[in-house]
Design an enzyme around this catalytic site. Structure first.
Site, mmCIF file in Angstrom:
data_model
loop_
_atom_site.group_PDB
_atom_site.id
_atom_site.type_symbol
_atom_site.label_atom_id
_atom_site.label_comp_id
_atom_site.label_asym_id
_atom_site.label_seq_id
_atom_site.Cartn_x
_atom_site.Cartn_y
_atom_site.Cartn_z
ATOM 1 N N GLU A 204 78.095 -28.829 -17.730
ATOM 2 C CA GLU A 204 78.346 -30.005 -18.584
ATOM 3 C C GLU A 204 78.499 -31.275 -17.754
ATOM 4 O OE1 GLU A 204 77.517 -31.865 -20.835
ATOM 5 O OE2 GLU A 204 78.304 -30.697 -22.490
ATOM 6 N N ASN A 205 77.751 -32.274 -18.189
ATOM 7 C CA ASN A 205 77.657 -33.545 -17.468
ATOM 8 C C ASN A 205 77.221 -33.332 -16.027
ATOM 9 O OD1 ASN A 205 78.467 -35.128 -19.724
ATOM 10 N ND2 ASN A 205 80.564 -34.449 -19.363
ATOM 11 N N ASP A 280 75.186 -30.416 -25.722
ATOM 12 C CA ASP A 280 75.317 -31.396 -26.807
ATOM 13 C C ASP A 280 74.071 -31.428 -27.688
ATOM 14 O OD1 ASP A 280 73.487 -32.483 -25.090
ATOM 15 O OD2 ASP A 280 74.680 -34.260 -24.585
ATOM 16 N N HIS A 399 47.186 -34.304 -27.438
ATOM 17 C CA HIS A 399 48.071 -34.705 -28.528
ATOM 18 C C HIS A 399 49.074 -35.725 -28.020
ATOM 19 C CE1 HIS A 399 51.521 -32.154 -27.204
ATOM 20 N NE2 HIS A 399 50.616 -31.259 -26.885
HETATM 21 O O1 AHR Z 1 52.143 -34.883 -29.267
HETATM 22 C C1 AHR Z 1 53.524 -34.636 -28.985
HETATM 23 C C2 AHR Z 1 54.028 -35.405 -27.798
HETATM 24 O O2 AHR Z 1 53.912 -36.790 -28.066
HETATM 25 C C3 AHR Z 1 53.258 -35.270 -26.532
HETATM 26 O O3 AHR Z 1 53.548 -34.079 -25.825
HETATM 27 C C4 AHR Z 1 53.721 -36.456 -25.759
HETATM 28 O O4 AHR Z 1 52.749 -36.878 -24.851
HETATM 29 C C5 AHR Z 1 53.975 -37.491 -26.819
HETATM 30 O O5 AHR Z 1 55.271 -38.002 -26.678
HETATM 31 O O1 AHR Z 2 75.144 -31.087 -18.087
HETATM 32 C C1 AHR Z 2 73.897 -31.560 -18.472
HETATM 33 C C2 AHR Z 2 73.869 -31.953 -19.912
HETATM 34 O O2 AHR Z 2 74.670 -33.083 -20.110
HETATM 35 C C3 AHR Z 2 74.426 -30.978 -20.893
HETATM 36 O O3 AHR Z 2 73.589 -29.884 -21.179
HETATM 37 C C4 AHR Z 2 74.581 -31.842 -22.097
HETATM 38 O O4 AHR Z 2 75.581 -31.383 -22.954
HETATM 39 C C5 AHR Z 2 74.936 -33.198 -21.512
HETATM 40 O O5 AHR Z 2 74.082 -34.172 -22.036
#
Ligand code: AHR
Ligand code: AHR
Length: 481
Positions: A204-205, A280, A399
């Site tokens: 976490e964090n 989160d 895409h």
């Molecule tokens: O098409 C979905 C996503 O849209 C792609 O992976 C990314 O390039 C864009 O944000």
């Molecule tokens: O610790 C990395 C990430 O930080 C956690 O998965 C998330 O809860 C927060 O944004």
């Protein structure tokens, strides 16, 4: 014996055991996971072929024939009922209705174990599973172990492709409130040597690679096709161990005291279980999960070494990502729509927009070229394909925000993955349906004569279930040009 029999013998029993590929106890013959199909929203459970064995993928294949399937439940084999289901909104909303994360395709991650077909859980950005009411998992500073078998070629730098212990509120409640496996090349928090991907601990964090909250050179970049990751923690002691899930033994990347930052000693674990997301509900990461467990108690290295030997003996191997009429690299193709409205229309492009246009042998050369594509090995995965525009060499169908575009390749990992598609037998029985490698719930679909990658039901207009099978099935012929 299965991995959880080994953990039991070592005095650190599994309190959660998840796998869509195999039973993790030698005596387990119950359900491994549940799938839901798009045609009628019916569900079925997939069990091992025999007690302790590989998943009965044939049950899934026949249940899902001619339609789409999602993984709705990943059952807990430990008997504690710690099942994983669609993750709810938390600090961040997911993309599905109600702020839930998306469910994974049931066919995005085919593999074989000892030659028998099974499917892993392919997590695209936006996808996640969770259990906020798990029982028996470690809380506070209590000891636990976690291992997971992952696809070392499927990762990104976003937060956070995780499996393990997290907050019961789906919110960031502070340092030390998580203890989960992380895999990817996120460099916002910790890093290891090289450019990643790394196995780190999400506490976490912070994603931690050792005692230093930033870089620890002893944590290597690892990208085995099948990777074993083993994390464990107890009061002021934790370890990261990993290796090749298809051969050899585990190496210890870190074993020692908690990171030198406040809030991680003692830990404040909450005991929820996450897969594919951060604590989160950060849900921008991607990765593939095949199997994993959480234990009560701090497993010995010897126990983990035996689990690794068991994983190697399961013989994970790759298998085909495609089916249906075959495509040849280097050939020029055209793709005809099969919906009754549109059987004279072909996938074409107008500038960067991919659409369908009426094309025939007497059309002008420019239109014929707009409706013709050069087949390449997939830029993001050579087991699938990419499609280069005949009239705009160097530009490919990719895409973007789930619309299809013709864009010049920038050579990036993101572009390559966005431009990789895996044809399979057409869902309506004609030709091919062309699945996005990176979002395997989504297929090439014409909708109001424009092309998208669409899911069979979903939040966007172009995800409409009506005519879905026809709209996603295209007859592929040699190119007009
Ligand atoms: O098409 C979905 C996503 O849209 C792609 O992976 C990314 O390039 C864009 O944000
Ligand atoms: O610790 C990395 C990430 O930080 C956690 O998965 C998330 O809860 C927060 O944004």
């Amino acid at each position: 014996a299965g991995p959880c029999d080994i953990y039991s013998s070592g005095g650190t029993p599994c309190v959660a055991a998840h796998s869509t590929t195999r039973a993790l106890y030698s005596s387990y013959s119950g359900s491994l996971y549940q799938v839901k199909r798009g045609s009628d929203n019916a569900t079925t459970n997939i069990a091992p072929l025999s007690a302790g064995g590989v998943a009965n993928a044939a049950t899934q294949d026949s249940f899902c024939a001619g339609t789409t399937c999602l993984i709705t439940i990943i059952y807990d084999q430990s008997g504690r009922g710690n099942h994983l289901t669609q993750a709810p909104p938390g600090g961040f909303n997911g993309p599905d209705s109600g702020g839930y994360d998306n469910l994974a395709s049931a066919i995005g991650a085919p593999v074989t174990l000892n030659g028998q077909k099974a499917y892993g859980v392919f997590i695209s950005p936006g996808t996640g599973y969770r259990n906020n009411a798990a029982s028996g998992t470690a809380k506070g500073d209590a000891a636990e172990g976690v291992y997971a078998v992952l696809d070392g070629s499927h990762y990104n730098g976003a937060c956070c492709f995780d499996y393990g212990n997290a907050e019961t509120s789906s919110r960031d409640t502070g340092n030390g409130h998580m203890e989960a496996i992380y895999y990817g090349n996120c460099n916002v928090w910790g890093t290891g040597s090289g450019s990643g991907p790394w196995f780190m601990a999400d506490l976490e964090n912070g994603l931690f690679s050792g005692a230093n909250p930033k870089n620890n050179a002893a944590d290597p970049s690892i990208s085995y096709r099948f990777v074993t990751t083993a994390l464990k923690g107890e009061p002021n002691q934790w370890a990261l161990r990993g290796g090749n899930a298809a051969s050899g033994s585990l190496s210890t990347y870190y074993s020692g005291v908690r990171p030198s930052a406040s809030g991680y000693n003692p830990m404040s674990k909450e005991g929820a279980i996450i897969l594919g997301i951060g604590g989160d509900n950060s849900n921008s990461a991607q990765g593939t999960f095949y199997e994993g467990v959480m234990t009560s108690g701090y497993p010995s290295d010897a126990t983990e070494n035996s689990v690794q030997a068991n994983i190697v003996a399961a013989k994970y191997a790759t298998t085909s990502l495609t089916s249906g009429p075959a495509l040849s690299v280097g050939s020029h193709i055209s793709l005809r729509a099969t919906t009754s409205c549109c059987t004279t229309r072909y996938i074409a492009h107008t500038g960067s927009t991919v659409n369908t246009q009426v094309v025939s042998s007497s059309s002008a050369t420019a239109l014929k070229q707009q409706a013709s594509w050069v087949v390449h090995a997939g830029l993001g995965n050579s087991a699938c394909f990419s499609f280069e525009s005949v009239d705009t060499p160097g530009s490919y169908i990719r895409h973007y925000n789930f619309g299809l575009q013709v864009n010049a390749s920038d050579g990036s990992k993101q572009f390559n993955e966005d431009a990789t598609f895996c044809p399979q037998a057409g869902l309506n029985g004609q030709g091919n349906s062309i699945r996005s490698w990176s979002y395997p719930t989504r297929y090439f679909r014409h909708y109001d004569n424009d092309l998208y990658i669409a899911s069979n039901g979903g939040v966007d207009t172009f995800d409409a279930t009506g005519l879905y099978n026809d709209d996603v099935s295209f007859v592929i012929s040699s190119g007009f040009a």
